[in-house]
Write an enzyme that holds these catalytic residues in place. Structure first.
Site, PDB file in Angstrom:
ATOM      1  N   LYS A  18       9.677   2.823   4.037  1.00  5.66           N
ATOM      2  CA  LYS A  18      10.690   1.769   4.178  1.00  5.66           C
ATOM      3  C   LYS A  18      11.620   2.133   5.346  1.00  5.66           C
ATOM      4  O   LYS A  18      12.276   3.184   5.323  1.00  5.66           O
ATOM      5  CB  LYS A  18      11.509   1.646   2.905  1.00  5.66           C
ATOM      6  CG  LYS A  18      10.691   1.085   1.763  1.00  5.66           C
ATOM      7  CD  LYS A  18      11.532   0.406   0.731  1.00  5.66           C
ATOM      8  CE  LYS A  18      10.679  -0.340  -0.276  1.00  5.66           C
ATOM      9  NZ  LYS A  18       9.282   0.078  -0.403  1.00  5.66           N
ATOM     10  N   ASP A  48       6.667  -0.935   5.316  1.00  2.00           N
ATOM     11  CA  ASP A  48       6.966  -1.974   4.333  1.00  2.00           C
ATOM     12  C   ASP A  48       7.962  -2.972   4.923  1.00  2.00           C
ATOM     13  O   ASP A  48       8.724  -2.648   5.844  1.00  2.00           O
ATOM     14  CB  ASP A  48       7.604  -1.353   3.075  1.00  2.00           C
ATOM     15  CG  ASP A  48       6.585  -0.617   2.202  1.00  2.00           C
ATOM     16  OD1 ASP A  48       5.408  -0.526   2.592  1.00  2.00           O
ATOM     17  OD2 ASP A  48       6.987  -0.139   1.121  1.00  2.00           O
ATOM     18  N   ARG A  78      -0.443  -5.814   5.603  1.00  2.00           N
ATOM     19  CA  ARG A  78      -0.401  -6.035   4.161  1.00  2.00           C
ATOM     20  C   ARG A  78       0.278  -7.395   4.001  1.00  2.00           C
ATOM     21  O   ARG A  78       1.374  -7.602   4.517  1.00  2.00           O
ATOM     22  CB  ARG A  78       0.417  -4.986   3.432  1.00  2.00           C
ATOM     23  CG  ARG A  78       0.600  -5.324   1.941  1.00  2.00           C
ATOM     24  CD  ARG A  78       1.638  -4.434   1.268  1.00  2.00           C
ATOM     25  NE  ARG A  78       1.239  -3.045   1.276  1.00  2.00           N
ATOM     26  CZ  ARG A  78       2.124  -2.034   1.308  1.00  2.00           C
ATOM     27  NH1 ARG A  78       3.427  -2.279   1.339  1.00  2.00           N
ATOM     28  NH2 ARG A  78       1.698  -0.794   1.318  1.00  2.00           N
ATOM     29  N   HIS A 102      -1.042  -9.559  -7.591  1.00  2.00           N
ATOM     30  CA  HIS A 102      -1.599  -9.464  -8.946  1.00  2.00           C
ATOM     31  C   HIS A 102      -1.805 -10.866  -9.501  1.00  2.00           C
ATOM     32  O   HIS A 102      -2.041 -11.046 -10.686  1.00  2.00           O
ATOM     33  CB  HIS A 102      -0.643  -8.706  -9.882  1.00  2.00           C
ATOM     34  CG  HIS A 102       0.006  -7.532  -9.236  1.00  2.00           C
ATOM     35  ND1 HIS A 102       1.181  -7.620  -8.541  1.00  2.00           N
ATOM     36  CD2 HIS A 102      -0.388  -6.250  -9.137  1.00  2.00           C
ATOM     37  CE1 HIS A 102       1.489  -6.430  -8.044  1.00  2.00           C
ATOM     38  NE2 HIS A 102       0.561  -5.586  -8.389  1.00  2.00           N
ATOM     39  N   ARG A 158      13.838  -3.589  -9.105  1.00  2.00           N
ATOM     40  CA  ARG A 158      13.096  -4.738  -8.543  1.00  2.00           C
ATOM     41  C   ARG A 158      11.887  -5.084  -9.407  1.00  2.00           C
ATOM     42  O   ARG A 158      11.582  -6.246  -9.636  1.00  2.00           O
ATOM     43  CB  ARG A 158      12.655  -4.437  -7.114  1.00  2.00           C
ATOM     44  CG  ARG A 158      13.761  -4.604  -6.096  1.00  2.00           C
ATOM     45  CD  ARG A 158      13.197  -4.813  -4.695  1.00  2.00           C
ATOM     46  NE  ARG A 158      12.430  -3.683  -4.237  1.00  2.00           N
ATOM     47  CZ  ARG A 158      12.953  -2.584  -3.672  1.00  2.00           C
ATOM     48  NH1 ARG A 158      14.247  -2.514  -3.475  1.00  2.00           N
ATOM     49  NH2 ARG A 158      12.177  -1.602  -3.286  1.00  2.00           N
TER      50      ARG A 158
END
Ligand SMILES: Cc1cc2nc3c(=O)[nH]c(=O)nc-3n(C[C@H](O)[C@H](O)[C@H](O)COP(=O)(O)OP(=O)(O)OC[C@H]3O[C@@H](n4cnc5c(N)ncnc54)[C@H](O)[C@@H]3O)c2cc1C
Length: 301
Positions: free
Chosen positions: A91, A125, A176, A219, A280
């Site tokens: 990050k 990220d 990503r 997901h 989160r």
């Protein structure tokens, strides 16, 4: 997010860390590197690759960022030494992005140099929307120097992302693609589930059309099914994509995807600074967060 979810989010934030950890530990490999290594070994044994992340973010002091850099260098050494099948996720605010752009860039260079030595890879990220421009700038600068060892994350919930991808695709980018996890205003972000899904697929299509490598990070079964169709229709070769999931989330779907013959990478977070990450995760699952809040608060039965 509706009113009830808002209340839950605020409630979770004020609970003691020890209580949060009890519920959040299923999403975190553990508090130290050894636990991260053990979890990654277990995943690798099941044919699943990993991306390891030593948790930390929003650093305000350069000395803290330097401490994290040392730990990430150790992490890359350990991945090599233990022969783990894993790259790393990072990050930018953990390396001082909020403090000084050039300082943060320098820290990334140290980390990516080490990754180059081991032929490994560093994922940058994406954080909240106040950082999007500077993270893209950071990635582009690093890409020029290390085109094979660095990749970026983009978020399908942001209105701007399709255009960002068109711009980034001038170079063969390693992405990503995820929905995005931060709470953003409706002026800049899609709020309806179907809008976010449709944008995800539109962006995925564009990445594939432009011959990029994509980590499909979700997901969400409907997105997985639509991605399967794109992969089949375009006869996409296995070296152009992978699926990605978070540690501890939807393991049944994860196994299904692996059994269907697709590459799977699991994000393995570990370390002392697990608190923001856990909050989160819990905010994403209000039912779980509410169960936790109820068990702790005196005014609920
Ligand atoms: C590998 C990886 C890396 C990521 N990196 C980033 C990043 O850099 N920046 C960023 O903003 N976001 C990142 N995210 C988070 C992402 O943006 C989403 O917030 C998150 O993946 C949930 O979106 P979803 O597509 O899974 O869909 P959702 O609709 O949120 O979830 C689909 C289903 O998955 C299950 N599920 C999802 N989350 C949980 C949970 N916490 N606990 C239990 N079940 C759950 C539920 O069954 C849910 O119905 C990343 C996600 C992954 C998988």
């Amino acid at each position: 997010m509706n009113f009830i979810n808002n209340v839950i989010v605020k409630t979770v934030k004020i609970l003691p860390k020890s209580v949060i950890y009890l519920f959040a530990k299923k999403y975190i490999a553990g508090k130290n590197l050894a636990k991260g290594v053990a979890t990654t070994k277990e995943l690798n044994a099941k044919g699943i690759t990993a991306t390891m992340d030593l948790l930390g973010e929003s650093v305000t002091r350069k000395e803290d960022a330097l401490g994290f850099v040392e730990q990430f260098l150790e992490l890359l050494d350990t991945i090599e030494k233990e022969r783990l099948d894993s790259n790393i996720s990072t990050k930018p605010t953990q390396f001082g992005l909020d403090v000084d752009f050039d300082f943060c860039l320098e820290q990334y260079e140290k980390i990516i140099e080490r990754a180059v030595k081991y032929n490994n890879f560093v994922r940058i990220d994406m954080e909240d929307s106040s950082t999007t421009d500077s993270i893209i700038k950071l990635y582009k600068t690093l890409y020029k120097k290390y085109p094979n060892n660095v990749g970026i994350v983009v978020q399908a919930y942001l209105h701007r992302t399709f255009d960002d991808v068109v711009d980034l695709n001038e170079n063969p980018t390693d992405y990503r693609l995820c929905k995005g996890i931060y709470i953003e205003p409706k002026e800049i972000a899609f709020k309806e589930k179907d809008e976010v899904r449709d944008n995800f697929i539109k962006i995925l299509d564009k990445m594939i059309e432009d011959n990029c490598y994509v980590g499909i990070a979700t997901h969400d079964k409907p997105i997985v099914e639509r991605a399967y169709k794109i992969i089949a229709d375009k006869n996409l070769s296995k070296d152009k994509y992978e699926f990605q999931m978070l540690y501890g989330v939807t393991e049944k779907l994860r196994t299904q995807i692996v059994n269907d013959g697709h590459k799977m990478r699991v994000y393995v977070p570990f370390g002392e600074q697990w608190h923001f990450y856990a909050i989160r995760r819990l905010q994403e699952t209000p039912a779980l967060a509410w169960t936790m809040a109820k068990s702790f608060l005196p005014f609920t039965d």
